[in-house]
Design a protein around this motif. Structure first.
Motif, PDB file in Angstrom:
ATOM      1  N   MET A 195       0.791  -1.221   0.000  1.00 55.16           N
ATOM      2  CA  MET A 195       0.000   0.000   0.000  1.00 55.16           C
ATOM      3  C   MET A 195       0.831   1.283   0.000  1.00 55.16           C
ATOM      4  O   MET A 195       1.918   1.346   0.560  1.00 55.16           O
ATOM      5  N   HIS A 196       0.238   2.307  -0.637  1.00 57.46           N
ATOM      6  CA  HIS A 196       0.750   3.671  -0.601  1.00 57.46           C
ATOM      7  C   HIS A 196      -0.366   4.576  -0.071  1.00 57.46           C
ATOM      8  O   HIS A 196      -1.551   4.246  -0.194  1.00 57.46           O
ATOM      9  N   ILE A 197       0.027   5.701   0.477  1.00 60.14           N
ATOM     10  CA  ILE A 197      -0.933   6.720   0.932  1.00 60.14           C
ATOM     11  C   ILE A 197      -0.604   8.022   0.217  1.00 60.14           C
ATOM     12  O   ILE A 197       0.546   8.475   0.225  1.00 60.14           O
ATOM     13  N   GLN A 198      -1.620   8.629  -0.403  1.00 62.02           N
ATOM     14  CA  GLN A 198      -1.405   9.922  -1.063  1.00 62.02           C
ATOM     15  C   GLN A 198      -2.084  11.040  -0.272  1.00 62.02           C
ATOM     16  O   GLN A 198      -3.316  11.044  -0.118  1.00 62.02           O
ATOM     17  N   PRO A 199      -1.296  11.991   0.244  1.00 63.56           N
ATOM     18  CA  PRO A 199      -1.897  13.153   0.914  1.00 63.56           C
ATOM     19  C   PRO A 199      -2.445  14.138  -0.113  1.00 63.56           C
ATOM     20  O   PRO A 199      -1.813  14.372  -1.149  1.00 63.56           O
ATOM     21  N   PRO A 246       2.727  10.305  -3.288  1.00 62.07           N
ATOM     22  CA  PRO A 246       2.336   9.245  -2.356  1.00 62.07           C
ATOM     23  C   PRO A 246       3.547   8.698  -1.608  1.00 62.07           C
ATOM     24  O   PRO A 246       4.683   8.793  -2.085  1.00 62.07           O
ATOM     25  N   VAL A 247       3.296   8.133  -0.439  1.00 59.39           N
ATOM     26  CA  VAL A 247       4.355   7.513   0.367  1.00 59.39           C
ATOM     27  C   VAL A 247       4.012   6.047   0.599  1.00 59.39           C
ATOM     28  O   VAL A 247       2.845   5.657   0.649  1.00 59.39           O
ATOM     29  N   PHE A 252       7.261   3.595   7.129  1.00 54.91           N
ATOM     30  CA  PHE A 252       7.008   4.145   8.458  1.00 54.91           C
ATOM     31  C   PHE A 252       6.898   3.006   9.470  1.00 54.91           C
ATOM     32  O   PHE A 252       6.341   1.945   9.166  1.00 54.91           O
ATOM     33  N   PRO A 253       7.398   3.217  10.695  1.00 56.66           N
ATOM     34  CA  PRO A 253       7.395   2.145  11.691  1.00 56.66           C
ATOM     35  C   PRO A 253       6.018   1.851  12.272  1.00 56.66           C
ATOM     36  O   PRO A 253       5.764   0.726  12.729  1.00 56.66           O
ATOM     37  N   ASN A 254       5.111   2.833  12.263  1.00 59.13           N
ATOM     38  CA  ASN A 254       3.802   2.625  12.877  1.00 59.13           C
ATOM     39  C   ASN A 254       2.800   3.649  12.358  1.00 59.13           C
ATOM     40  O   ASN A 254       3.160   4.571  11.614  1.00 59.13           O
ATOM     41  N   ARG A 255       1.542   3.463  12.760  1.00 56.71           N
ATOM     42  CA  ARG A 255       0.459   4.311  12.261  1.00 56.71           C
ATOM     43  C   ARG A 255       0.617   5.773  12.682  1.00 56.71           C
ATOM     44  O   ARG A 255       0.256   6.685  11.934  1.00 56.71           O
ATOM     45  N   LYS A 256       1.152   6.005  13.881  1.00 58.49           N
ATOM     46  CA  LYS A 256       1.267   7.380  14.370  1.00 58.49           C
ATOM     47  C   LYS A 256       2.282   8.180  13.560  1.00 58.49           C
ATOM     48  O   LYS A 256       2.054   9.360  13.262  1.00 58.49           O
ATOM     49  N   SER A 257       3.392   7.547  13.210  1.00 60.41           N
ATOM     50  CA  SER A 257       4.394   8.263  12.418  1.00 60.41           C
ATOM     51  C   SER A 257       3.873   8.528  11.009  1.00 60.41           C
ATOM     52  O   SER A 257       4.132   9.591  10.425  1.00 60.41           O
ATOM     53  N   HIS A 261       3.149  12.304   9.419  1.00 59.36           N
ATOM     54  CA  HIS A 261       3.801  12.736   8.173  1.00 59.36           C
ATOM     55  C   HIS A 261       2.777  13.285   7.180  1.00 59.36           C
ATOM     56  O   HIS A 261       2.970  14.383   6.631  1.00 59.36           O
ATOM     57  N   VAL A 262       1.712  12.538   6.923  1.00 57.07           N
ATOM     58  CA  VAL A 262       0.756  13.000   5.907  1.00 57.07           C
ATOM     59  C   VAL A 262      -0.001  14.242   6.387  1.00 57.07           C
ATOM     60  O   VAL A 262      -0.384  15.091   5.580  1.00 57.07           O
TER      61      VAL A 262
END
Length: 280
Positions: A195-199, A246-247, A252-257, A261-262
């Motif tokens: 998966m990638h996440i696009q802000p 997108p990233v 990232f090590p976890n959901r919070k980081s 970032h986004v």
């Protein structure tokens, strides 16, 4: 919209002139025909599309995009886009200012919204949300496993799920801190390396002479009143959508980081006077 923040006082509803009511009538009727006519066509095509393609929707998203693009033409509201839309599998996250975001974010990119389950029962908006493939979630631990499976199935099928990590809409002049809860779904073994996440930053600019919060819809503001105000505007403002790079989730090590970032990226796309953190 049940998340608490330091909400500004809601603007008083101004009077609509005779000319404004004429614009409401003309724009409202045209928009209604476009939206509900498009919905009818979408549902008819979905009767064929669903048994053949299942989760995949190769046809109906084109109808959604057509309706949303032309909604801005009817409103006479410029819709500007910057940046490249993500082609990889994953999700899109954006700041949330208004019910207009549904049209804004569907106009140029195939996305499927993630929304609280209560929206499904809303007249009009609920029908549209269900027809266009919205994923509804409940804050019920008993349903967590089932909802995770729905997420996985939709994401691995190539659906770009879109959600608002702020958890509420705002006055359009700020970006609230992102909640990291929904990001956890992307860290499961089946998804993390895929998966990638696009802000995405959404910027509304008010019509000339109107207060900057003109398009913001927050707190307990009445939808009907806000819709009438928008339809009645003699001259509209504009909306700009910025697609950031997108990233990868596994960077990232976890959901919070990842959420932090986004959030920073989305906030950086706002005009300088809107980049400050909200007062808690």
């Amino acid at each position: 919209m049940n998340v608490k923040w330091d909400m500004p006082e809601e603007p008083s509803a101004g009077r609509i002139s005779v000319a404004g009511w004429i614009r409401v009538l003309l724009r409202g009727l045209t928009l209604g025909v476009l939206v509900f006519g498009g919905l009818l066509i979408l549902l008819l095509i979905r009767l064929i599309e669903r048994p053949i393609y299942g989760l995949h929707r190769p046809l109906t998203p084109h109808i959604t995009q057509f309706v949303c693009r032309n909604a801005f033409r009817i409103l006479q509201m410029p819709h500007k886009v910057r940046g490249e839309r993500m082609s990889q599998k994953g999700a899109v996250v954006a700041n949330h200012s208004s019910w207009l975001d549904i049209f804004t974010l569907n106009a140029r990119k195939r996305v499927y919204f993630v929304s609280k389950a209560e929206v499904a029962a809303w007249p009009g908006i609920g029908w549209l949300a269900r027809a266009t493939g919205t994923v509804f979630i409940r804050r019920d631990p008993k349903e967590a496993k089932q909802q995770q499976q729905v997420f996985e199935d939709r994401l691995l099928a190539g659906h770009k799920l879109l959600f608002f990590p702020e958890g509420t809409s705002t006055d359009s002049l700020r970006v609230l801190p992102f909640k990291s809860t929904l990001f956890q779904a992307f860290f499961h073994d089946h998804l993390r390396h895929e998966m990638h996440i696009q802000p995405v930053t959404v910027i509304y600019r008010a019509p000339e002479g109107e207060e900057p919060r003109f398009y913001g819809w927050w707190g307990d503001m009445d939808f009907g009143t806000h819709l009438l105000k928008t339809l009645a505007a003699r001259r509209q403002g504009s909306v700009e959508v910025i697609y950031h790079p997108p990233v990868r989730v596994d960077s990232f090590p976890n959901r919070k980081s990842l959420a932090a970032h986004v959030e920073e990226v989305v906030r950086s796309g706002m005009p300088e006077d809107r980049q400050g953190l909200p007062v808690k």
